[in-house]
Scaffold this motif. Structure first.
Motif, mmCIF file in Angstrom:
data_model
loop_
_atom_site.group_PDB
_atom_site.id
_atom_site.type_symbol
_atom_site.label_atom_id
_atom_site.label_comp_id
_atom_site.label_asym_id
_atom_site.label_seq_id
_atom_site.Cartn_x
_atom_site.Cartn_y
_atom_site.Cartn_z
ATOM 1 N N GLY A 68 -11.022 3.464 31.995
ATOM 2 C CA GLY A 68 -10.790 4.749 32.663
ATOM 3 C C GLY A 68 -11.622 4.855 33.927
ATOM 4 N N SER A 69 -11.642 6.019 34.520
ATOM 5 C CA SER A 69 -12.407 6.254 35.740
ATOM 6 C C SER A 69 -13.387 7.385 35.503
ATOM 7 N N LEU A 70 -14.302 7.553 36.426
ATOM 8 C CA LEU A 70 -15.346 8.567 36.319
ATOM 9 C C LEU A 70 -15.364 9.379 37.602
ATOM 10 N N ALA A 71 -15.375 10.687 37.482
ATOM 11 C CA ALA A 71 -15.476 11.578 38.633
ATOM 12 C C ALA A 71 -16.670 12.495 38.418
ATOM 13 N N VAL A 72 -17.531 12.596 39.415
ATOM 14 C CA VAL A 72 -18.658 13.525 39.382
ATOM 15 C C VAL A 72 -18.390 14.561 40.461
ATOM 16 N N THR A 73 -18.253 15.816 40.067
ATOM 17 C CA THR A 73 -17.938 16.869 41.030
ATOM 18 C C THR A 73 -18.943 18.003 40.895
ATOM 19 N N ALA A 74 -19.086 18.756 41.958
ATOM 20 C CA ALA A 74 -19.962 19.929 41.961
ATOM 21 C C ALA A 74 -19.318 20.998 42.824
ATOM 22 N N ASP A 75 -19.408 22.250 42.397
ATOM 23 C CA ASP A 75 -18.851 23.344 43.180
ATOM 24 C C ASP A 75 -19.646 23.593 44.455
ATOM 25 N N ARG A 76 -20.925 23.188 44.437
ATOM 26 C CA ARG A 76 -21.742 23.350 45.638
ATOM 27 C C ARG A 76 -22.242 21.985 46.117
ATOM 28 N N ASP A 77 -23.496 21.693 45.989
ATOM 29 C CA ASP A 77 -24.063 20.462 46.538
ATOM 30 C C ASP A 77 -24.132 19.371 45.477
#
Length: 190
Positions: A68-77
């Motif tokens: 699979g893949s990995l995504a790291v997200t943040a609404d701000r910084d």
């Protein structure tokens, strides 16, 4: 130290508990018969906006996603920081942003091919040294302002101008060891 129903218990953070506990947290505590307690999880924090949640991993750690893949997200910084080396390896790297800033004390780039499409470039440098086997430039207009000295050293040099070529100076010297040829329909001197 964890305050439990039957008193204070000395406890270590369990390896599976990634959130670092702070004073005032409500935690899930396990106390085996040996008496040494383990904090298994942080269940609640009184004021998470004042004390950010910190994921803490002890020792060398590797995060691996299988099939699979990995995504790291943040609404701000989102910040990536390393005390020593920050590496990025992949068959393709893509960076997209409206604005960007890069500050590097020393930069080395090795590439087989570089293609850039830029609308405007503004560059300020103290010294520029460039070594090329061949340089080809196609320009609409070219302006160069040299305040002190300009010098070209070449094995041979050829300048082709379609319309008018103008050389203007306070003093002009043409020095040739063998021949000087001036060929035109009309020649005006003086």
């Amino acid at each position: 130290r964890v305050l439990a129903a039957d008193g204070e218990v000395l406890a270590e953070r369990a390896v599976s508990c990634l959130v670092e506990p702070v004073a005032g947290d409500t935690v899930l505590l396990a106390v085996p018969p040996s008496g040494a307690g383990f904090v298994l999880a942080v269940l609640q924090r009184e004021s998470p906006e004042e004390t950010p949640i910190r994921l803490l991993l002890d020792g060398p750690t590797r995060l691996h996603v299988r099939d699979g893949s990995l995504a790291v997200t943040a609404d701000r910084d989102l910040t990536l920081a390393a005390g020593k080396t920050l590496g990025c390896v992949g068959s393709e790297v893509s960076v997209q942003a409206d604005r960007g800033t890069v500050r590097i004390t020393r930069l080395s780039v090795t590439s087989r091919f570089l293609k850039s499409t830029i609308q405007r470039v503004k560059s300020v440098a103290l010294d520029v040294d460039s070594v090329c086997r061949r340089l080809t430039q196609r320009l609409g207009d070219s302006f160069r302002y040299v305040s002190d000295h300009d010098e070209v050293q070449a094995g041979t040099q050829r300048v082709l101008v379609e319309d008018t070529a103008t050389l203007h100076s306070k003093n002009t010297m043409i020095v040739s060891e063998e021949h000087v040829v001036v060929n035109a329909e009309q020649i005006h001197l003086g």
